[in-house]
Design a protein around this motif. Structure first.
Motif, mmCIF file in Angstrom:
data_model
loop_
_atom_site.group_PDB
_atom_site.id
_atom_site.type_symbol
_atom_site.label_atom_id
_atom_site.label_comp_id
_atom_site.label_asym_id
_atom_site.label_seq_id
_atom_site.Cartn_x
_atom_site.Cartn_y
_atom_site.Cartn_z
ATOM 1 N N ARG A 1 -22.495 2.266 39.099
ATOM 2 C CA ARG A 1 -21.583 2.874 38.640
ATOM 3 C C ARG A 1 -22.547 4.921 39.025
ATOM 4 O O ARG A 1 -23.352 4.503 39.965
ATOM 5 N N LEU A 2 -21.965 5.836 38.314
ATOM 6 C CA LEU A 2 -22.165 6.858 39.026
ATOM 7 C C LEU A 2 -23.465 7.139 38.437
ATOM 8 O O LEU A 2 -24.354 7.098 37.594
ATOM 9 N N ASN A 3 -24.091 7.924 39.253
ATOM 10 C CA ASN A 3 -26.223 8.331 39.301
ATOM 11 C C ASN A 3 -26.816 6.871 39.823
ATOM 12 O O ASN A 3 -27.917 6.691 39.928
ATOM 13 N N ASP A 4 -25.909 5.994 39.878
ATOM 14 C CA ASP A 4 -26.981 4.297 40.096
ATOM 15 C C ASP A 4 -27.481 4.763 41.832
ATOM 16 O O ASP A 4 -26.760 5.173 42.597
ATOM 17 N N ILE A 5 -28.393 3.889 42.365
ATOM 18 C CA ILE A 5 -28.446 3.584 43.885
ATOM 19 C C ILE A 5 -28.814 2.159 43.750
ATOM 20 O O ILE A 5 -29.709 1.218 43.242
ATOM 21 N N GLY A 6 -28.424 1.720 45.133
ATOM 22 C CA GLY A 6 -28.254 0.637 45.001
ATOM 23 C C GLY A 6 -28.029 0.147 46.390
ATOM 24 O O GLY A 6 -27.806 1.041 47.716
ATOM 25 N N ARG A 7 -28.256 -1.120 47.172
ATOM 26 C CA ARG A 7 -28.088 -1.394 48.272
ATOM 27 C C ARG A 7 -27.244 -2.399 48.376
ATOM 28 O O ARG A 7 -26.311 -3.193 47.600
ATOM 29 N N ILE A 8 -26.058 -1.970 49.574
ATOM 30 C CA ILE A 8 -24.653 -2.684 49.835
ATOM 31 C C ILE A 8 -24.997 -2.889 51.191
ATOM 32 O O ILE A 8 -25.630 -2.826 52.664
ATOM 33 N N ASP A 9 -24.387 -4.355 51.212
ATOM 34 C CA ASP A 9 -23.787 -4.357 52.915
ATOM 35 C C ASP A 9 -22.154 -3.592 53.089
ATOM 36 O O ASP A 9 -21.187 -3.946 52.176
ATOM 37 N N MET A 10 -21.502 -3.192 54.288
ATOM 38 C CA MET A 10 -20.739 -3.040 54.614
ATOM 39 C C MET A 10 -20.335 -3.693 56.096
ATOM 40 O O MET A 10 -21.273 -4.137 56.936
ATOM 41 N N ARG A 11 -19.237 -3.880 56.542
ATOM 42 C CA ARG A 11 -18.088 -4.015 57.256
ATOM 43 C C ARG A 11 -17.399 -2.599 58.080
ATOM 44 O O ARG A 11 -16.570 -2.811 57.226
ATOM 45 N N THR A 12 -17.655 -2.603 59.164
ATOM 46 C CA THR A 12 -16.535 -0.600 59.347
ATOM 47 C C THR A 12 -15.775 -1.985 61.157
ATOM 48 O O THR A 12 -16.002 -2.056 61.381
ATOM 49 N N THR A 13 -14.777 -0.389 60.647
ATOM 50 C CA THR A 13 -13.692 -0.720 61.616
ATOM 51 C C THR A 13 -13.713 -0.851 62.659
ATOM 52 O O THR A 13 -13.259 -1.553 63.804
ATOM 53 N N SER A 14 -14.782 -0.178 63.871
ATOM 54 C CA SER A 14 -15.227 0.305 64.488
ATOM 55 C C SER A 14 -16.623 0.471 64.502
ATOM 56 O O SER A 14 -17.341 0.511 63.449
ATOM 57 N N PRO A 15 -17.810 0.155 65.986
ATOM 58 C CA PRO A 15 -18.803 0.438 65.509
ATOM 59 C C PRO A 15 -19.429 1.381 65.968
ATOM 60 O O PRO A 15 -19.199 2.388 65.507
ATOM 61 N N LEU A 16 -20.193 1.801 64.871
ATOM 62 C CA LEU A 16 -21.723 2.989 64.343
ATOM 63 C C LEU A 16 -22.837 2.510 65.590
ATOM 64 O O LEU A 16 -22.957 1.615 65.220
ATOM 65 N N ALA B 1 -14.886 6.060 60.194
ATOM 66 C CA ALA B 1 -14.144 4.724 60.238
ATOM 67 C C ALA B 1 -14.154 4.206 59.004
ATOM 68 O O ALA B 1 -14.309 5.055 57.587
ATOM 69 N N ARG B 2 -13.210 3.184 58.821
ATOM 70 C CA ARG B 2 -13.248 2.758 57.033
ATOM 71 C C ARG B 2 -14.152 1.541 57.133
ATOM 72 O O ARG B 2 -14.753 1.019 57.903
ATOM 73 N N ALA B 3 -14.585 1.813 55.861
ATOM 74 C CA ALA B 3 -15.112 0.178 55.711
ATOM 75 C C ALA B 3 -15.643 -0.419 54.101
ATOM 76 O O ALA B 3 -14.638 0.180 53.481
ATOM 77 N N LEU B 4 -15.645 -2.009 54.494
ATOM 78 C CA LEU B 4 -15.231 -2.581 53.778
ATOM 79 C C LEU B 4 -16.459 -3.181 53.169
ATOM 80 O O LEU B 4 -17.316 -3.262 54.062
ATOM 81 N N VAL B 5 -17.017 -2.760 51.508
ATOM 82 C CA VAL B 5 -17.802 -3.362 50.995
ATOM 83 C C VAL B 5 -17.870 -4.654 50.563
ATOM 84 O O VAL B 5 -17.640 -5.821 50.257
ATOM 85 N N ARG B 6 -18.802 -5.413 51.137
ATOM 86 C CA ARG B 6 -19.265 -6.875 51.219
ATOM 87 C C ARG B 6 -19.975 -7.480 50.514
ATOM 88 O O ARG B 6 -19.621 -8.694 49.632
ATOM 89 N N GLU B 7 -21.124 -6.936 49.518
ATOM 90 C CA GLU B 7 -21.879 -7.262 49.209
ATOM 91 C C GLU B 7 -23.211 -5.935 48.242
ATOM 92 O O GLU B 7 -23.340 -4.958 48.812
ATOM 93 N N ILE B 8 -22.872 -6.390 47.014
ATOM 94 C CA ILE B 8 -23.630 -4.822 46.630
ATOM 95 C C ILE B 8 -25.510 -5.949 46.305
ATOM 96 O O ILE B 8 -25.560 -7.603 44.895
ATOM 97 N N HIS B 9 -26.176 -6.364 46.789
ATOM 98 C CA HIS B 9 -27.355 -7.197 46.576
ATOM 99 C C HIS B 9 -28.231 -6.697 44.686
ATOM 100 O O HIS B 9 -29.024 -7.401 43.965
ATOM 101 N N TYR B 10 -28.061 -5.394 45.233
ATOM 102 C CA TYR B 10 -29.446 -5.157 44.082
ATOM 103 C C TYR B 10 -29.362 -3.423 43.514
ATOM 104 O O TYR B 10 -28.757 -2.515 44.488
ATOM 105 N N ARG B 11 -29.175 -2.893 41.723
ATOM 106 C CA ARG B 11 -29.168 -1.619 41.629
ATOM 107 C C ARG B 11 -30.623 -1.606 41.523
ATOM 108 O O ARG B 11 -31.296 -2.490 40.937
ATOM 109 N N LEU B 12 -31.329 -0.496 41.983
ATOM 110 C CA LEU B 12 -32.637 -0.307 41.521
ATOM 111 C C LEU B 12 -32.874 0.995 40.867
ATOM 112 O O LEU B 12 -32.087 1.933 40.049
ATOM 113 N N ASP B 13 -33.787 0.367 39.483
ATOM 114 C CA ASP B 13 -34.000 1.084 38.619
ATOM 115 C C ASP B 13 -34.757 2.302 38.769
ATOM 116 O O ASP B 13 -36.166 2.487 38.831
#
Lengths: 304, 417
Positions: free
Chosen positions: B367-382, B341-353
């Motif tokens: 950035r490269l090697n970062d881990i974080g929590r995001i929200d996205m909206r997909t074009t079709s349901p998963l 599907a395609r996804a639109l990233v709507r929010e980056i909540h935080y980056r985890l150290d």
């Protein structure tokens, strides 16, 4: 019921999943079939993955012209049994057309020339995915190769720029003229392959089992006396003897060596493999001995 | 014989390559010609000792620079199990490579140098292992010979690690004091540490119970391919090929097909080797259904009263794996089970150290090697499960639509969590 798979069942299931992903996502797959044991296992897995359909894609043999007759006979037998289409990319024809030049020095092989014929065949048949029987345990550079391995429009492999491969989520997206090499046997070892051959009772070229053959020794390797390899007249140590041998790998007849062995069944080969002290390629391939990075260099150019 | 996939984490300095070299060598998976080649390279480079790291560092650049660039896969077997080792480098690209190596692992081995104790790197490795939900973690306290095989030192490290690990979710945590160089407690129990009551590392790897790690409760069968031979012999054959991703599928089961929502029953489970009564993860089979339904690749078969979540708003922990950073508004391709599907990233909540586990909500990009929590909206349901519930239906990859590169690994969080 323990709901637990054996290692062979797990490897088989993974390979079938990989093959089905390719059939589902690519338009023009092909399968490299040399008649060797790994490609025999690969083709068998393809028939299982496609069942109850016949294998819908062609198989491609990159033919150096230096073949073991038993291997060609096996190739033609398997192709006829399965009713798949066989394509042959001939290195001899490329030499005759003047596209590549043969190394005529002593010990020179057509190994490296195969890359040209392989890439030309991929272009000609517009393959977007080519299955290969490569395994990660074979060689150091292969240990770093992806299951879905990207090739640019020149057919090149960029070992440092590979896509990360996570879970069983394979990314086969590509632009026109780029392609993928796909290795369903990535996680198999030589021993796994033989155990699977035994379990599935797979047919192989007879030279994988012990037979009598006139051989001579060169650089520690046992080479067969035949139309494509002769002892050098100026090398007294290349004495011809008749020995009981088998082949652990099958490639170009000029650079594939035999090993001394009396193993005449898969079970006996398994017993021998389990205690072997020299690797499959080290024992049998003159082509990997050029340098530490011989395989990496050939692979970068587009080799198997 | 069972298959166990393990990942190893640690740097060359922790003795990781020595440990792998020893496991391979002692289980006779290193051949003489491979060892000779390593000896030649070591000698040519002027090393003081034979560097077993060269067994795993296969690329020219790695051998020249003496570093590991990429995940390498190694294989060994004992009469009881076959092992696939994902050897992940400790230095460059550490997070990206470790996430990759851990994604398929049943168990992770983290190495700690007994002299240095728990370091930032140890914490990072343990955190990534827990984030990837690897059920079994083995902490190998290495170089015990250099601390006089001291029980006190081992207990100290163990307590410090356990203190840190209470903040993580690790189902099964084991500690083994070893000396990879001397082979203490690697393959055989060591006579140097009579105070240690546990087994050797290899014995643990052979013995650890992994059969219960898979989800055998929630049936999930992502349809990989519709099989319609259209041949004389199989004229009416219609089936759905795929790999069972969770639960147990049995002939006669009432099943629900997503997204259509139709229910039907399983009429047969087929393979090239004949029909089966049941199928379970990770078997590749063909499912045939009693009714002719409109089903295509990417659809999901489950039990009617046990459905995955269905939605276009996905929240996930992602590991970002490419140089160009991820920002809100990015449009990416997403692959989840057999569905693109395609996804639109709507929010980056935080980056985890990954070293302190602190979350930083002030970041605007990953950035490269970062881990974080995001929200996205997909074009079709998963059709998905929380990653902690099912590592197959809970994982996804994000792909750059221009370069086609895989740019992120995602672990789906519970809706609304």
């Amino acid at each position: 019921m323990t709901y637990q798979l054996t290692h062979l069942d797990a490897l088989e299931s993974e390979a079938i999943h990989v093959i089905r992903e390719v059939v589902a996502e690519f338009e023009r797959p092909g399968l490299l079939f040399s008649g060797g044991k790994d490609s025999a296992v690969l083709l068998h897995l393809a028939t299982k993955a496609c069942w109850p359909q016949a294998v819908p894609f062609p198989v491609l043999h990159v033919d150096t012209g230096h073949n073991f007759p038993e291997v060609l006979a096996f190739r033609d037998r398997r192709v006829a049994e399965l009713g798949v289409r066989l394509l042959v990319a001939s290195v001899q024809e490329a030499i005759d057309r003047g596209e590549v030049t043969e190394d005529r020095s002593p010990g020179g092989t057509r190994n490296r020339l195969q890359t040209h014929s392989l890439l030309r065949a991929i272009e000609e048949h517009r393959f977007d995915a080519v299955f290969g029987g490569g395994r990660r345990d074979e060689e150091k550079a292969r240990a770093k190769e992806r299951v879905f391995s990207f090739r640019d429009e020149f057919g090149q492999w960029d070992p440092r720029g590979q896509r990360p491969e996570l879970w069983n989520l394979y990314n086969g997206r590509h632009h026109p003229r780029e392609h993928f090499r796909v290795f369903p046997l990535s996680n198999w070892t030589e021993l796994d392959v033989w155990q699977y051959i035994e379990r599935e009772q797979l047919d192989l070229p007879s030279i994988y089992y012990a037979h009598q053959r006139a051989v001579f020794r060169r650089d520690g390797l046992l080479l067969a006396v035949g139309p494509h390899s002769q002892p050098r007249e100026d090398a007294p140590d290349e004495e011809v003897v008749v020995a009981t041998v088998r082949y652990r790998t099958v490639g170009d007849a000029t650079c594939t060596a035999a090993v001394e062995s009396t193993a005449s069944t898969p079970a006996e080969v398994i017993a021998e493999t389990a205690v072997a002290r020299v690797s499959e390629r080290g024992a049998t391939r003159a082509d990997d001995r050029f340098s530490e990075a011989a395989m990496e260099d050939r692979k970068r150019e587009g080799y198997f | 014989m069972e298959l166990l996939r393990l990942a190893t984490a640690g740097s060359v300095d922790d003795g990781k390559s020595t440990l792998i070299g020893r496991l391979l060598y002692d289980s006779k998976q290193v051949y003489e010609d491979q060892l000779e080649s390593v000896e030649r390279t070591s000698l040519a480079r002027g090393d003081a000792y034979v560097d077993l790291a060269l067994l795993t560092d296969g690329l020219r650049a790695e051998r020249e620079q003496g570093i590991t660039i990429d995940v390498a896969y190694r294989y060994f077997a004992t009469p009881r199990r076959k092992f696939i080792v994902a050897d992940t480098p400790g230095h460059t690209q550490h997070t990206r490579n470790m996430v990759t190596g851990c994604s398929t692992a049943d168990l992770v081995v983290v190495l700690v140098d007994a002299r240095n104790g728990i370091t930032e790197q140890t914490r990072r490795h343990a955190f990534i292992a827990s984030l990837l939900r690897i059920p079994h973690l083995v902490v190998c306290v290495n170089k015990m010979d250099l601390v006089g095989y001291s029980r006190e030192r081992f207990d100290e490290i163990r307590q410090e690690f356990e203190g840190f690990a209470t903040r993580l979710e690790i189902a099964d945590l084991t500690f083994v004091p070893i000396s990879a160089l001397n082979g203490d407690n690697v393959v055989d129990r060591s006579g140097e540490m009579p105070w240690y009551q546990g087994t050797s590392l290899l014995h643990h790897l052979e013995d650890v119970h992994i059969a219960s790690d898979r989800n055998l409760i929630d049936l999930r069968f992502p349809v990989q391919r519709v099989v319609r031979p259209r041949s004389e012999a199989h004229h009416d054959f219609r089936g759905y090929a795929g790999q069972v991703a969770g639960g147990v599928l049995a002939v006669g089961d009432e099943v629900l097909v997503l997204p259509s929502g139709f229910t039907t029953t399983v009429s047969s489970i087929e393979t090239a080797d004949g029909p089966l009564e049941e199928a379970f993860p990770p078997m590749s089979v063909i499912v045939r259904l009693a009714d002719e339904l409109d089903i295509s690749r990417g659809d999901m078969i489950c039990h009617p009263r046990n459905r995955p979540a269905i939605g276009q708003d996905i929240s996930a922990m992602v590991c970002w794996m490419t140089d160009a950073p991820l920002a809100v508004g990015a449009k990416l391709a997403v692959k989840h089970t057999t569905r693109w599907a395609r996804a639109l990233v709507r929010e980056i909540h935080y980056r985890l150290d990954v070293n302190t586990l602190h979350s930083d909500p002030s970041v605007e990009e990953l950035r490269l090697n970062d881990i974080g929590r995001i929200d996205m909206r997909t074009t079709s349901p998963l059709f998905y499960d929380e990653y902690r519930r099912n590592r197959t239906t809970g994982s996804l990859i994000l792909v750059d639509e221009t370069t086609d590169a895989t740019v992120a690994a995602g672990m789906i969080l519970h809706p609304g969590s």
